[in-house]
Scaffold this motif. Structure first.
Motif, PDB file in Angstrom:
ATOM      1  N   TRP A  56       0.849  -1.196   0.000  1.00  0.00           N
ATOM      2  CA  TRP A  56       0.000   0.000   0.000  1.00  0.00           C
ATOM      3  C   TRP A  56       0.879   1.239   0.000  1.00  0.00           C
ATOM      4  O   TRP A  56       1.483   1.577   0.992  1.00  0.00           O
ATOM      5  CB  TRP A  56      -0.941  -0.012   1.207  1.00  0.00           C
ATOM      6  CG  TRP A  56      -1.876  -1.177   1.171  1.00  0.00           C
ATOM      7  CD1 TRP A  56      -1.845  -2.268   1.987  1.00  0.00           C
ATOM      8  CD2 TRP A  56      -2.957  -1.400   0.263  1.00  0.00           C
ATOM      9  NE1 TRP A  56      -2.828  -3.150   1.639  1.00  0.00           N
ATOM     10  CE2 TRP A  56      -3.538  -2.644   0.584  1.00  0.00           C
ATOM     11  CE3 TRP A  56      -3.491  -0.671  -0.790  1.00  0.00           C
ATOM     12  CZ2 TRP A  56      -4.625  -3.170  -0.113  1.00  0.00           C
ATOM     13  CZ3 TRP A  56      -4.579  -1.206  -1.486  1.00  0.00           C
ATOM     14  CH2 TRP A  56      -5.132  -2.420  -1.135  1.00  0.00           C
ATOM     15  N   ASP A  57       0.932   1.926  -1.148  1.00  0.00           N
ATOM     16  CA  ASP A  57       1.840   3.052  -1.293  1.00  0.00           C
ATOM     17  C   ASP A  57       1.135   4.398  -1.384  1.00  0.00           C
ATOM     18  O   ASP A  57       1.771   5.431  -1.570  1.00  0.00           O
ATOM     19  CB  ASP A  57       2.730   2.858  -2.518  1.00  0.00           C
ATOM     20  CG  ASP A  57       1.939   2.694  -3.809  1.00  0.00           C
ATOM     21  OD1 ASP A  57       0.711   2.927  -3.806  1.00  0.00           O
ATOM     22  OD2 ASP A  57       2.558   2.341  -4.829  1.00  0.00           O
ATOM     23  N   GLY A  58      -0.185   4.426  -1.293  1.00  0.00           N
ATOM     24  CA  GLY A  58      -0.917   5.673  -1.345  1.00  0.00           C
ATOM     25  C   GLY A  58      -1.046   6.281  -2.733  1.00  0.00           C
ATOM     26  O   GLY A  58      -1.488   7.421  -2.870  1.00  0.00           O
ATOM     27  N   LEU A  59      -0.673   5.552  -3.780  1.00  0.00           N
ATOM     28  CA  LEU A  59      -0.693   6.087  -5.142  1.00  0.00           C
ATOM     29  C   LEU A  59      -1.901   5.643  -5.966  1.00  0.00           C
ATOM     30  O   LEU A  59      -2.037   6.043  -7.125  1.00  0.00           O
ATOM     31  CB  LEU A  59       0.589   5.697  -5.881  1.00  0.00           C
ATOM     32  CG  LEU A  59       1.889   6.237  -5.281  1.00  0.00           C
ATOM     33  CD1 LEU A  59       3.097   5.673  -6.013  1.00  0.00           C
ATOM     34  CD2 LEU A  59       1.893   7.752  -5.303  1.00  0.00           C
ATOM     35  N   ASP A  60      -2.777   4.838  -5.386  1.00  0.00           N
ATOM     36  CA  ASP A  60      -3.902   4.306  -6.160  1.00  0.00           C
ATOM     37  C   ASP A  60      -4.748   5.388  -6.820  1.00  0.00           C
ATOM     38  O   ASP A  60      -5.204   5.226  -7.956  1.00  0.00           O
ATOM     39  CB  ASP A  60      -4.795   3.421  -5.291  1.00  0.00           C
ATOM     40  CG  ASP A  60      -4.243   2.018  -5.122  1.00  0.00           C
ATOM     41  OD1 ASP A  60      -3.385   1.606  -5.931  1.00  0.00           O
ATOM     42  OD2 ASP A  60      -4.681   1.318  -4.196  1.00  0.00           O
TER      43      ASP A  60
END
Length: 118
Positions: A12-16
């Protein structure tokens, strides 16, 4: 994440919200997916996955063709990705070229690859 033994913190990298997402199959029964992250005039393919019952059916290729069609239509001049080393031949068949040394990502060996879009 479970099959690859990748932790949620790494995945989960916050870029979705910045990505275009591709889903094959019904939303209630997904068969495969990918996402495309814009980086200027380059797009990065990430999170390509096909569920085990659908592997070897050509679904992964169809997903990637959709991703590449979208990237071309959106005007990206290059598409990049980091392939697990066992999947390099799959991406080479789509025209990607491996470059640079093998590297570790989440405990899995990878190679960087690129494809110039026509």
């Amino acid at each position: 994440m479970g099959e690859q033994n990748v932790s949620e913190a790494e995945e989960w990298d916050g870029l979705d919200d910045s990505c275009t997402h591709f889903l094959a199959g019904a939303a209630s029964n997904p068969a495969g997916c990918a996402r495309l992250l814009p980086k200027g005039d380059t797009a990065k393919v990430q999170r390509v996955a096909v569920m085990p019952p659908h592997r070897g059916t050509g679904l992964g290729r169809l997903i990637m063709l959709a991703v590449l069609d979208h990237a071309r239509a959106a005007g990206f001049v290059e598409v990049i990705l980091d392939s697990q080393t066992h999947a390099v031949p799959f991406y080479e068949k789509l025209g990607f070229i491996a470059h640079g040394p093998e590297f570790d990502d989440a405990g899995i060996p990878h190679r960087s690859m690129r494809l110039r879009t026509p």
